[in-house]
Design a protein around this motif. Structure first.
Motif, mmCIF file in Angstrom:
data_model
loop_
_atom_site.group_PDB
_atom_site.id
_atom_site.type_symbol
_atom_site.label_atom_id
_atom_site.label_comp_id
_atom_site.label_asym_id
_atom_site.label_seq_id
_atom_site.Cartn_x
_atom_site.Cartn_y
_atom_site.Cartn_z
ATOM 1 N N ILE A 51 -3.802 12.574 -16.151
ATOM 2 C CA ILE A 51 -2.986 11.647 -16.956
ATOM 3 C C ILE A 51 -2.187 10.712 -16.035
ATOM 4 O O ILE A 51 -2.109 9.499 -16.262
ATOM 5 C CB ILE A 51 -2.040 12.439 -17.882
ATOM 6 C CG1 ILE A 51 -2.861 13.226 -18.906
ATOM 7 C CG2 ILE A 51 -1.050 11.500 -18.582
ATOM 8 C CD1 ILE A 51 -2.032 14.140 -19.789
ATOM 9 N N VAL A 52 -1.611 11.298 -14.970
ATOM 10 C CA VAL A 52 -0.852 10.484 -14.009
ATOM 11 C C VAL A 52 -1.766 9.467 -13.341
ATOM 12 O O VAL A 52 -1.385 8.304 -13.132
ATOM 13 C CB VAL A 52 -0.190 11.394 -12.948
ATOM 14 C CG1 VAL A 52 0.443 10.552 -11.836
ATOM 15 C CG2 VAL A 52 0.858 12.281 -13.602
ATOM 16 N N LEU A 53 -3.004 9.889 -13.045
ATOM 17 C CA LEU A 53 -3.971 8.991 -12.397
ATOM 18 C C LEU A 53 -4.254 7.774 -13.276
ATOM 19 O O LEU A 53 -4.331 6.638 -12.794
ATOM 20 C CB LEU A 53 -5.267 9.757 -12.106
ATOM 21 C CG LEU A 53 -6.325 9.025 -11.264
ATOM 22 C CD1 LEU A 53 -5.824 8.853 -9.841
ATOM 23 C CD2 LEU A 53 -7.639 9.796 -11.269
ATOM 24 N N VAL A 54 -4.389 8.008 -14.588
ATOM 25 C CA VAL A 54 -4.676 6.911 -15.522
ATOM 26 C C VAL A 54 -3.459 5.999 -15.690
ATOM 27 O O VAL A 54 -3.588 4.768 -15.781
ATOM 28 C CB VAL A 54 -5.118 7.493 -16.884
ATOM 29 C CG1 VAL A 54 -5.225 6.387 -17.928
ATOM 30 C CG2 VAL A 54 -6.441 8.232 -16.744
ATOM 31 N N LEU A 55 -2.269 6.595 -15.709
ATOM 32 C CA LEU A 55 -1.053 5.814 -15.978
ATOM 33 C C LEU A 55 -0.492 5.118 -14.749
ATOM 34 O O LEU A 55 0.340 4.214 -14.876
ATOM 35 C CB LEU A 55 0.029 6.732 -16.580
ATOM 36 C CG LEU A 55 -0.271 7.312 -17.957
ATOM 37 C CD1 LEU A 55 0.876 8.198 -18.418
ATOM 38 C CD2 LEU A 55 -0.511 6.198 -18.978
ATOM 39 N N THR A 56 -0.945 5.525 -13.556
ATOM 40 C CA THR A 56 -0.377 4.940 -12.331
ATOM 41 C C THR A 56 -0.553 3.423 -12.244
ATOM 42 O O THR A 56 0.395 2.711 -11.882
ATOM 43 C CB THR A 56 -0.985 5.618 -11.089
ATOM 44 O OG1 THR A 56 -0.601 6.995 -11.092
ATOM 45 C CG2 THR A 56 -0.474 4.981 -9.814
ATOM 46 N N PRO A 57 -1.732 2.848 -12.555
ATOM 47 C CA PRO A 57 -1.830 1.371 -12.521
ATOM 48 C C PRO A 57 -0.859 0.694 -13.480
ATOM 49 O O PRO A 57 -0.331 -0.381 -13.170
ATOM 50 C CB PRO A 57 -3.293 1.108 -12.923
ATOM 51 C CG PRO A 57 -4.020 2.356 -12.542
ATOM 52 C CD PRO A 57 -3.053 3.465 -12.812
ATOM 53 N N VAL A 58 -0.609 1.312 -14.631
ATOM 54 C CA VAL A 58 0.356 0.731 -15.587
ATOM 55 C C VAL A 58 1.758 0.760 -14.985
ATOM 56 O O VAL A 58 2.512 -0.223 -15.049
ATOM 57 C CB VAL A 58 0.332 1.521 -16.920
ATOM 58 C CG1 VAL A 58 1.339 0.926 -17.906
ATOM 59 C CG2 VAL A 58 -1.079 1.517 -17.503
ATOM 60 N N ALA A 76 -9.718 -4.484 -7.212
ATOM 61 C CA ALA A 76 -9.416 -3.901 -5.898
ATOM 62 C C ALA A 76 -7.972 -3.409 -5.840
ATOM 63 O O ALA A 76 -7.684 -2.358 -5.259
ATOM 64 C CB ALA A 76 -9.683 -4.934 -4.799
ATOM 65 N N SER A 77 -7.056 -4.163 -6.449
ATOM 66 C CA SER A 77 -5.644 -3.741 -6.452
ATOM 67 C C SER A 77 -5.462 -2.449 -7.245
ATOM 68 O O SER A 77 -4.711 -1.555 -6.832
ATOM 69 C CB SER A 77 -4.764 -4.849 -7.042
ATOM 70 O OG SER A 77 -4.750 -5.978 -6.199
ATOM 71 N N ILE A 78 -6.138 -2.354 -8.403
ATOM 72 C CA ILE A 78 -6.024 -1.128 -9.221
ATOM 73 C C ILE A 78 -6.550 0.068 -8.444
ATOM 74 O O ILE A 78 -5.942 1.151 -8.426
ATOM 75 C CB ILE A 78 -6.777 -1.308 -10.552
ATOM 76 C CG1 ILE A 78 -6.071 -2.346 -11.422
ATOM 77 C CG2 ILE A 78 -6.887 0.014 -11.288
ATOM 78 C CD1 ILE A 78 -6.830 -2.710 -12.696
ATOM 79 N N LEU A 79 -7.698 -0.108 -7.763
ATOM 80 C CA LEU A 79 -8.264 0.998 -6.977
ATOM 81 C C LEU A 79 -7.332 1.364 -5.813
ATOM 82 O O LEU A 79 -7.151 2.548 -5.505
ATOM 83 C CB LEU A 79 -9.646 0.590 -6.445
ATOM 84 C CG LEU A 79 -10.399 1.661 -5.658
ATOM 85 C CD1 LEU A 79 -10.603 2.912 -6.513
ATOM 86 C CD2 LEU A 79 -11.751 1.116 -5.187
ATOM 87 N N THR A 80 -6.736 0.355 -5.184
ATOM 88 C CA THR A 80 -5.826 0.618 -4.066
ATOM 89 C C THR A 80 -4.622 1.427 -4.519
ATOM 90 O O THR A 80 -4.171 2.342 -3.815
ATOM 91 C CB THR A 80 -5.352 -0.718 -3.446
ATOM 92 O OG1 THR A 80 -6.485 -1.505 -3.103
ATOM 93 C CG2 THR A 80 -4.543 -0.463 -2.187
ATOM 94 N N VAL A 81 -4.097 1.100 -5.701
ATOM 95 C CA VAL A 81 -2.928 1.824 -6.225
ATOM 96 C C VAL A 81 -3.211 3.313 -6.346
ATOM 97 O O VAL A 81 -2.343 4.155 -6.089
ATOM 98 C CB VAL A 81 -2.532 1.234 -7.601
ATOM 99 C CG1 VAL A 81 -1.624 2.190 -8.348
ATOM 100 C CG2 VAL A 81 -1.843 -0.100 -7.420
ATOM 101 N N LEU A 103 -2.413 5.527 -3.354
ATOM 102 C CA LEU A 103 -1.019 5.743 -2.947
ATOM 103 C C LEU A 103 -0.474 6.999 -3.615
ATOM 104 O O LEU A 103 -0.504 7.114 -4.843
ATOM 105 C CB LEU A 103 -0.167 4.534 -3.347
ATOM 106 C CG LEU A 103 -0.306 3.300 -2.465
ATOM 107 C CD1 LEU A 103 0.357 2.108 -3.139
ATOM 108 C CD2 LEU A 103 0.329 3.542 -1.099
ATOM 109 N N PRO A 104 0.053 7.933 -2.827
ATOM 110 C CA PRO A 104 0.608 9.148 -3.453
ATOM 111 C C PRO A 104 1.927 8.853 -4.153
ATOM 112 O O PRO A 104 2.693 7.987 -3.725
ATOM 113 C CB PRO A 104 0.825 10.073 -2.246
ATOM 114 C CG PRO A 104 1.013 9.156 -1.080
ATOM 115 C CD PRO A 104 0.156 7.951 -1.354
ATOM 116 N N LEU A 105 2.169 9.540 -5.248
ATOM 117 C CA LEU A 105 3.457 9.487 -5.926
ATOM 118 C C LEU A 105 4.189 10.796 -5.643
ATOM 119 O O LEU A 105 3.557 11.780 -5.239
ATOM 120 C CB LEU A 105 3.245 9.306 -7.434
ATOM 121 C CG LEU A 105 2.742 7.931 -7.888
ATOM 122 C CD1 LEU A 105 2.446 7.943 -9.378
ATOM 123 C CD2 LEU A 105 3.767 6.849 -7.558
#
Length: 295
Positions: free
Chosen positions: A5-12, A73-78, A81-83
């Protein structure tokens, strides 16, 4: 399940944090100039307005795909990045993979803007690729210094190695300064905004883009601000124990950058590259030398 869930929401999250940082920077610059400035949410309103517009101009398939490749590319790069408390995507050598993926967006944008045939777009792309040669050198040296010191390319491990205030900013100050200047250059902000300089090349690569295309590029810019500030926080400011402190550190990075922004004039492209290959590179090499000697 929580990590997915965190993986999906991280770009948002990256988008909204990036929008906030962009809005804050514009507001802070205005206040320094003794103007009232736009509201913090103005970048979000601009994006909504642009996405609602009908696209009338197209110069071919590659022109249309340019913003899509840059944003993808920006979404994949995000996701690399670890949270705080979450690894997200962590393949082997993720710092190296991270740096390679960041380049994909610039190359996609170069192909799209180049197909427009506008000379200002071509000049802007040439400047962007030249500037990349400048800031990449000190950043790669700084990255190799961290890899040599900690023996890992994992961003998550590099972040955790700085727990309890063992920040690289304090223990590797020369490397941190080099990393900060290189990160600032990668963001393309003033005084390194030679790529989009409105008075010279009329926004450069974006000169032919409008409507939804320009809206996607503004989303990409907001995510790029998140990526660059989050990378510096991860590598040199020890990450954070929770997301709010993480965002607060990103805000601190933007405040320092904005103070630099308001006092320096824009570099010429040759001066910018010469600057990156001089002081930041010297600082990065000195930091690498100190770590190599066991400091």
């Amino acid at each position: 399940m929580v990590e997915k869930i965190v993986l999906v929401l991280t770009p948002v999250l990256a988008f909204f944090v990036g929008i906030f940082l962009v809005g804050f920077k514009r507001k802070m610059v205005a206040r320094i100039h003794r103007r009232y400035g736009p509201p913090l949410h103005q970048p979000l309103l601009d994006i909504i307005k642009l996405l609602a517009k009908k696209e009338n101009i197209s110069h071919g398939v590659m022109f249309d795909l340019g913003p899509v490749i840059a944003l993808g590319a920006s979404i994949l790069t995000v996701l690399f990045l670890p949270l705080p408390g979450f690894k997200l995507l962590t393949p082997y050598g993720d710092l190296i993979a991270f740096l390679y993926i960041m380049v994909i967006g610039s190359l996609g944008m170069a192909l799209g803007a180049g197909e427009s045939g506008n000379p200002n777009a071509s000049i802007g792309i040439a400047r962007a690729l030249t500037l990349m040669l400048g800031y990449d050198l000190p950043f790669i040296i700084a990255g190799n210094t961290l890899i040599l010191k900690y023996g890992t390319t994992s961003l998550f491990n590099l972040m955790n190695a700085q727990s309890n205030l063992h920040w690289n900013l304090f223990f590797l100050p020369l490397t941190a300064v080099a990393g900060f200047i290189a990160t600032y250059g990668a963001m393309g902000e003033h005084p390194f905004d030679v790529v989009v300089a409105p008075q010279e090349v009329a926004t450069g690569p974006m000169v032919e883009y409008g409507g939804k295309h320009l809206g996607m590029l503004m989303i990409d810019h907001a995510m790029h601000v998140y990526i660059e500030t989050a990378l510096f926080v991860t590598l040199f400011l020890g990450g954070a124990s929770n997301i709010w402190i993480f965002i607060l550190k990103q805000l601190g990075v933007v405040i320092v950058m904005t103070l630099v922004d308001t006092v320096l004039p824009r570099f010429r492209i040759e001066n910018a590259v010469r600057y990156f290959w001089r002081w930041p590179t010297i600082f990065a090499l000195l930091g690498l030398f100190i770590v190599y000697l066991g400091g």
